[in-house]
Design an enzyme around this catalytic site. Structure first.
Site, PDB file in Angstrom:
ATOM      1  CB  SER A  58      -0.959   0.010   1.188  1.00 43.67           C
ATOM      2  OG  SER A  58      -2.052  -0.834   0.943  1.00 43.67           O
ATOM      3  CE  LYS A  61      -4.175   1.609  -0.855  1.00 45.98           C
ATOM      4  NZ  LYS A  61      -4.527   0.779   0.281  1.00 45.98           N
ATOM      5  CB  SER A 113      -4.431   1.727   3.881  1.00 41.98           C
ATOM      6  OG  SER A 113      -3.546   1.242   2.905  1.00 41.98           O
ATOM      7  CE  LYS A 217      -1.418   4.213   2.650  1.00 47.78           C
ATOM      8  NZ  LYS A 217      -1.388   3.060   3.580  1.00 47.78           N
TER       9      LYS A 217
END
Length: 370
Positions: A58, A61, A113, A217
């Site tokens: 993720s 992202k 997320s 992140k």
């Protein structure tokens, strides 16, 4: 005698704890791949298999978010598709047909997320997931992310969806130049007008563990393992860390950050202002102007080994050309390796200020239409 010796050892240990010396060994990390860079210069301070292509989960992202922000569509509302709500993995629980602003979706993407948010963003901004992936790869190529390829906006596992620790650090470095991205990634919580509850940020480095963290992140899939991108700022130095497949990623990042903050300082190696250079083999000198102040992360030992050379145009007659502003450059070396350079201008022209007569003429032309 023995008592005095023991007391001396204890005293030395106490002093070491209070005033730790610089020059500590590079940190160990649990990650299979890792990198630590200083943001303003991009200097790599620590790396481990940093250029290997790996699944990234993720942290993908970050690219989705910066493309959405730069699209200029943050205030537009996206209509959530069936495809979005049935995306597997983490979710912000969108409903089919629901309308939500891209801004809210980006917060849901970065803080929670949400894979459903990623697809909703992709379909609205890129027309489709495939169209958005094309934009992601175009951006990656433009940024020089040479070990990166994106298949989707969320990071679910795919054989042709990968990046490297170094490439993701370069992406985060770019994204952190955007004020809106910085605000979003630094948010500990966010409440959409379309929700009765707030979204809490999953990045525990930001919310719990590390006071100097300013964003990042998280990522995880069973096949990829834990991935993490984070940024931290202290005493005028901003760092970016990336770990891939790291069982102890929080500890890895804090260890890298603490090591760098303890061992490096942002050193001013050139300051904006006038400079004069003696020309080799000539009884002449050249006056110039440096238009920017440059800082560079250096250890105490590196500060002693920093050197520089000034290079001036071969033809001094070029200095008289009205369209020529750069007369040379200063190149900085660390242990004979080039690290940085800055142009030398022949002057620092101030913006031309209109005088009273020109203002009067301009006013007359506006009034008369001439």
């Amino acid at each position: 005698m023995k008592i005095k010796y023991v007391m001396l050892i204890v005293l030395l240990l106490i002093v070491q704890l209070i005033y730790p010396t610089k020059g500590q060994a590079a940190p160990g990390v649990s990650a299979n791949n890792a990198v630590l860079i200083e943001k303003s210069t991009g200097r790599v301070l620590f790396e481990k298999n940093a250029h290997n292509q790996q699944s990234i989960a993720s942290i993908t992202k970050i690219m989705t978010a910066i493309i959405a922000i730069e699209s200029g569509k943050m205030d537009e509302k996206a209509t959530v598709s069936r495809n979005a709500i049935y995306t597997e993995g983490s979710s912000i629980y969108l409903e089919q047909g629901e309308k939500m602003t891209i801004r809210d979706l980006v917060y849901g993407l970065m803080l929670r997320s949400g894979n459903d948010a990623a697809v909703a963003i992709a379909e609205h901004v890129g027309g489709s997931v495939e169209g958005f992936a094309f934009l992601m790869n175009e951006k990656a190529n433009w940024l020089g992310m040479n070990n990166t390829h994106f298949d989707n906006p969320h990071g679910l596992d795919s054989d042709s969806h990968y990046s490297s620790a170094y490439d993701m650090a370069m992406l985060m470095r770019y994204a952190m130049e955007n004020a809106e991205f910085r605000e979003i990634t630094a948010a500990k919580s966010y409440k959409s007008e379309d929700r009765t509850y707030s979204w809490q940020n999953k990045n525990k480095l930001l919310t719990q563990f590390y006071e100097y963290c300013i964003g990042g992140k998280t990522g995880y899939t069973k096949a990829t393992g834990r991935t993490l991108v984070s940024a931290a700022s202290k005493d005028g130095m901003e760092l970016i860390a990336v770990t891939l497949d790291a069982p102890s990623d929080w500890k890895d990042h804090m260890g890298m950050f603490d090591w760098a903050f303890d061992n490096y300082d942002m050193e001013s190696i050139v300051e904006e202002g006038p400079v004069k250079f003696n020309l080799i083999n000539l009884d002449e000198s050249a006056a110039g102007y440096v238009r920017e102040t440059l800082n560079y992360p250096l250890t105490d030992e590196e500060k002693k080994n920093l050197t520089w050379k000034n290079y001036i145009l071969n033809n001094l007659n070029d200095l008289e050309k009205p369209d020529s502003t750069i007369i040379g450059k200063t190149v900085f070396y660390l242990e004979n390796e080039k690290i940085l350079e800055t142009p030398i201008h022949k002057d620092n022209p101030e913006p031309e200020r209109p005088n009273f007569i020109s203002n009067l003429v301009s006013f007359y032309q506006k009034v008369t239409g001439m």
